[in-house]
Design a protein around this motif. Sequence first.
Motif, mmCIF file in Angstrom:
data_model
loop_
_atom_site.group_PDB
_atom_site.id
_atom_site.type_symbol
_atom_site.label_atom_id
_atom_site.label_comp_id
_atom_site.label_asym_id
_atom_site.label_seq_id
_atom_site.Cartn_x
_atom_site.Cartn_y
_atom_site.Cartn_z
ATOM 1 N N GLY A 1 0.829 -1.199 0.000
ATOM 2 C CA GLY A 1 0.000 0.000 0.000
ATOM 3 C C GLY A 1 0.863 1.248 0.000
ATOM 4 N N TYR B 1 -3.410 6.587 7.926
ATOM 5 C CA TYR B 1 -2.465 5.529 8.284
ATOM 6 C C TYR B 1 -1.114 6.168 8.661
ATOM 7 N N ASP C 1 -7.529 7.079 -0.343
ATOM 8 C CA ASP C 1 -7.099 5.752 0.094
ATOM 9 C C ASP C 1 -8.372 5.009 0.491
ATOM 10 N N THR D 1 -2.936 -5.453 0.921
ATOM 11 C CA THR D 1 -2.531 -6.259 2.073
ATOM 12 C C THR D 1 -3.740 -6.526 2.971
ATOM 13 N N LYS D 2 -4.731 -5.633 2.888
ATOM 14 C CA LYS D 2 -5.867 -5.685 3.812
ATOM 15 C C LYS D 2 -7.021 -6.461 3.170
ATOM 16 N N LEU E 1 -5.071 -4.979 9.331
ATOM 17 C CA LEU E 1 -6.532 -5.002 9.397
ATOM 18 C C LEU E 1 -7.058 -5.638 8.118
#
Length: 342
Positions: A39, A64, A136, A159-160, A288
Amino acid sequence: MVLFVIILSNLDTSTIPFSKTAKIAELEGAEAGLVLSSGMAATSTAITALAGSGDHMICHADVYGGSFGLFHSLLPKFGIQTSFVNVTDLEEIEKAIQPNTKVIFLESPSNPTMRICDIRKIADLAHQRNIQVVVDNTFAVLNQKPLELGADVVVHSCTKYLNGHSDVMAGAIVGNQTFINDCIDVFRKLGGNLNGIDAWLLIRGMKTLGLRMQRHNENAQRVAEYLNEHPEIEKVHYPGLISHPQHALAASQMKGYGGVLSLELKGGQSEVDQFLNRVRLFTRAVSLGSVESLITQPVAAVHYNVPEEFRVLGGITPNMVRLSVGVEDIEDILNDLEQALR
Ligand SMILES: Cc1ncc(COP(=O)(O)O)c(C=O)c1O
């Protein structure tokens, strides 16, 4: 839904035109996309494709922690400055706009405070000044279509939720073809390409994205409602709650509210530690969006490097705990929280 998956990972991009090598996941109604190794690779590539030395950006402090660090500490070394403002207030955004403002970067819902940005209004304001809006969309994924709301670019940490199984790091950028070509140019120079196995795992994970998101939405709503009534909890931040100050706005731009929520515990660090140590079903992790439930204390992990003044601006409190509610049986999740809070 049409899914085009474009992955530039293991192909010799010097010999094959990008339009043909393309395998990127086009979930957002965009013309083109690019998948990268994380990300943060997506965010840094998108921003450096849009802005350069002498340019200015606007963002909010409750993003983030890695994105905050990029904008706050790294990009200034390359001449790109960022003003952090409360983007839920359009007047504050307007005041922060400078003649050299190139980008407004939004996370909605925000991380970890679950504030909602009015993407439509912010995009209208930005476009009047020739400013690009990057969203995002990691938290919302299928629940929100920022491009339809007027944003120019969407970035994801795949990734989430997009992968959903805590076993891949990947990122994505989507936008118009010209912009994606610019990103490809940056990406070729900076690196950040996704490896083949992760690309394959990502595609596999995405096959269940719709099912997973439906369950995340349902489970998190139940958890938020339960915690909202709990005597040990001071406050719950979840846009699906009618008590959320921007619930109406969230309902107007989202079709579900996702699996992440934050709570503020009554008490201090000792109560937070006890809670974190007592949960059994929730795994302590900064990540997450996975099938399993995850828990973290933002000030001790994701937002550890965010200076105090920006935490205050972003509403990130020391007694805040972020939950990423998984797809487990809801009774198991509620029972675990109950025994941990008892
Ligand atoms: C909203 C959001 N955007 C971007 C990132 C960065 O993603 P990655 O860990 O894939 O670099 C994260 C990571 O937690 C995130 O939560």
